[in-house]
Design a protein around this motif. Structure first.
Motif, PDB file in Angstrom:
ATOM      1  N   HIS A   1      13.570   7.479  -1.635  1.00 39.78           N
ATOM      2  CA  HIS A   1      12.329   7.353  -0.862  1.00 39.78           C
ATOM      3  C   HIS A   1      11.145   6.898  -1.722  1.00 39.78           C
ATOM      4  O   HIS A   1      10.326   6.076  -1.284  1.00 39.78           O
ATOM      5  CB  HIS A   1      12.029   8.715  -0.211  1.00 39.78           C
TER       6      HIS A   1
ATOM      7  N   HIS B   1       8.708   3.507  -1.545  1.00 37.74           N
ATOM      8  CA  HIS B   1       7.244   3.439  -1.442  1.00 37.74           C
ATOM      9  C   HIS B   1       6.712   2.373  -2.399  1.00 37.74           C
ATOM     10  O   HIS B   1       5.794   1.625  -2.064  1.00 37.74           O
ATOM     11  CB  HIS B   1       6.622   4.796  -1.802  1.00 37.74           C
TER      12      HIS B   1
ATOM     13  N   SER C   1       1.521  10.580  -2.188  1.00 41.37           N
ATOM     14  CA  SER C   1       1.926  10.898  -0.814  1.00 41.37           C
ATOM     15  C   SER C   1       1.719  12.383  -0.565  1.00 41.37           C
ATOM     16  O   SER C   1       1.101  13.083  -1.361  1.00 41.37           O
ATOM     17  CB  SER C   1       3.384  10.494  -0.612  1.00 41.37           C
TER      18      SER C   1
ATOM     19  N   ASP D   1       5.000   6.671   5.659  1.00 42.77           N
ATOM     20  CA  ASP D   1       6.453   6.549   5.739  1.00 42.77           C
ATOM     21  C   ASP D   1       6.878   5.534   6.803  1.00 42.77           C
ATOM     22  O   ASP D   1       6.389   5.575   7.935  1.00 42.77           O
ATOM     23  CB  ASP D   1       7.076   7.913   6.045  1.00 42.77           C
TER      24      ASP D   1
HETATM   25 ZN    ZN Z   1       6.662   9.069   1.804  1.00 44.26          ZN
END
Ligand code: ZN
Ligand code: KG4
Length: 332
Positions: free
Chosen positions: A110, A114, A135, A301
């Motif tokens: 993840h 980003h 984040s 996201d």
């Molecule tokens: Zn995220």
């Protein structure tokens, strides 16, 4: 040449994107609103919602991209880090789709995604560059050498930057996630209240002292005047935002000075913050570095970023087997 379907379900947004190579054909994000009442993401609620949303998001993404399942060449999914139950829904669905359609499966980190969101639009950063990823769950300074080779130089030792926004917002009685609301309220505020900026060595960050200083400050002022928050909301928000940005900026400038790198990218949900964006533009003029800021929709996201990260893995033929399992604490 390939069509990719990418799934993101690591936290509270269910997202599916379709890509043709590195071009985004669709990027559907279904945001869960059930968490607002609890002041934070409730993991069990999140995974149940993903379960409901995921097939809807897949159908919508395919329809919008005008792509049929049989045209797809690979299925990509966030493997971690994130909430286990949430990741499990995405990974299980992706494995099922890959198996049923006879397609290769790609597991994506993840946080890598980003960062690689910068390769969706032009201008794209040149390697190596420094990425400040901020984040709700992470705050990292990363040296990005190429799409498949990145190194964390520093990170938070306690709360993430987004968490600092959200927790300060909670103390002010703002709904979750408070980051975007604080950003908005800051516009008519003056950052006149001094909150503490952590003094820790190296490139790491800390926000726990800041959190405590906001709490004690509010308690003291509310004792004197129970209306203090209502009467000073804009100025308190401006002070919260100012302190968080200062904390980030201090470590970023240190990394740039030490490495001599002249390209900076920001990523993650907090990269949507208008004060941080503006401050980075100012600093880039002052210290002569290039700054890359993704479109707002690719900061929070989304599956388009999972798709672009998967595109690089697809080109390098890095695939997973059906024994792929979600990893809530996936190492960087
Ligand atoms: Zn995220
Ligand atoms: O990257 P993200 O969508 O989810 C993960 O944590 O992975 O980031 C969500 C975080 C939340 O803490 C939210 O409050 C923060 O990003 N955020 C903002 C803004 N928009 C989102 N924080 C400050 N200003 C904003 N405009």
């Amino acid at each position: 040449m390939a069509y990719l379907l990418a799934i993101e379900s690591s936290c509270d947004d269910t997202s599916v994107a379709i890509l043709w190579e590195d071009k985004i054909l669709s990027n559907i994000v279904i945001t869960q609103t059930d968490h607002v009442a609890y002041g934070g993401v409730v993991p069990e609620v999140a995974s149940r919602q993903h379960h409901i949303n995921i097939s809807i998001a897949i159908e919508k993404a395919l329809k919008e991209a005008r792509v049929s399942k049989k045209d797809l060449n690979a299925i990509a999914v966030t493997q971690g880090p994130g909430l286990l139950g949430s990741l499990l829904v995405g990974v299980s669905f992706a494995k099922g789709l890959a198996l049923a359609l006879g397609l290769p499966l790609i597991g994506v980190h993840h946080m890598h995604a980003h960062i690689l969101a910068h390769f969706i639009d032009d201008p794209k950063p040149e390697f190596p560059f420094i990425c400040l990823t901020v984040s709700g769950g992470h705050t990292q300074l990363v040296m990005v050498k190429d799409p498949l080779n990145m190194e964390v130089l520093g990170q938070t030792i306690d709360d993430a930057a987004g968490e600092a926004f959200d927790k300060a917002g909670k103390m002010l009685g703002l709904p979750y996630p408070a980051g975007p609301i604080i950003d908005k309220l800051t516009k008519d505020g003056d950052p006149k209240f001094p909150f503490s900026i952590a003094q820790i060595p190296g490139y790491d960050f800390s926000f726990s002292g800041f959190k405590t200083s906001v709490l004690y400050f509010l308690q003291k002022e509310l004792d004197k005047n129970p209306e203090f928050i209502n009467e000073n909301l804009h100025d308190i928000c401006a002070s919260v935002q100012h302190t968080i940005i200062k904390t980030l900026e201090k470590k970023l400038l240190k990394v740039l000075k030490d490495t001599g790198i002249k390209s900076v990218a920001i990523a993650g949900g907090v990269a949507a913050n208008s004060g941080l964006r503006k401050r980075l533009e100012e600093l880039s003029q002052k210290y002569n570095f290039k700054v890359f800021i993704p479109q707002l929709q690719y900061c929070t996201d989304n599956a388009a970023m999972i798709g672009i990260a998967a595109y690089f893995k697809y080109k390098a033929q890095i695939f997973e087997e059906q024994d792929l399992v979600p990893d809530p604490r996936m190492p960087f």
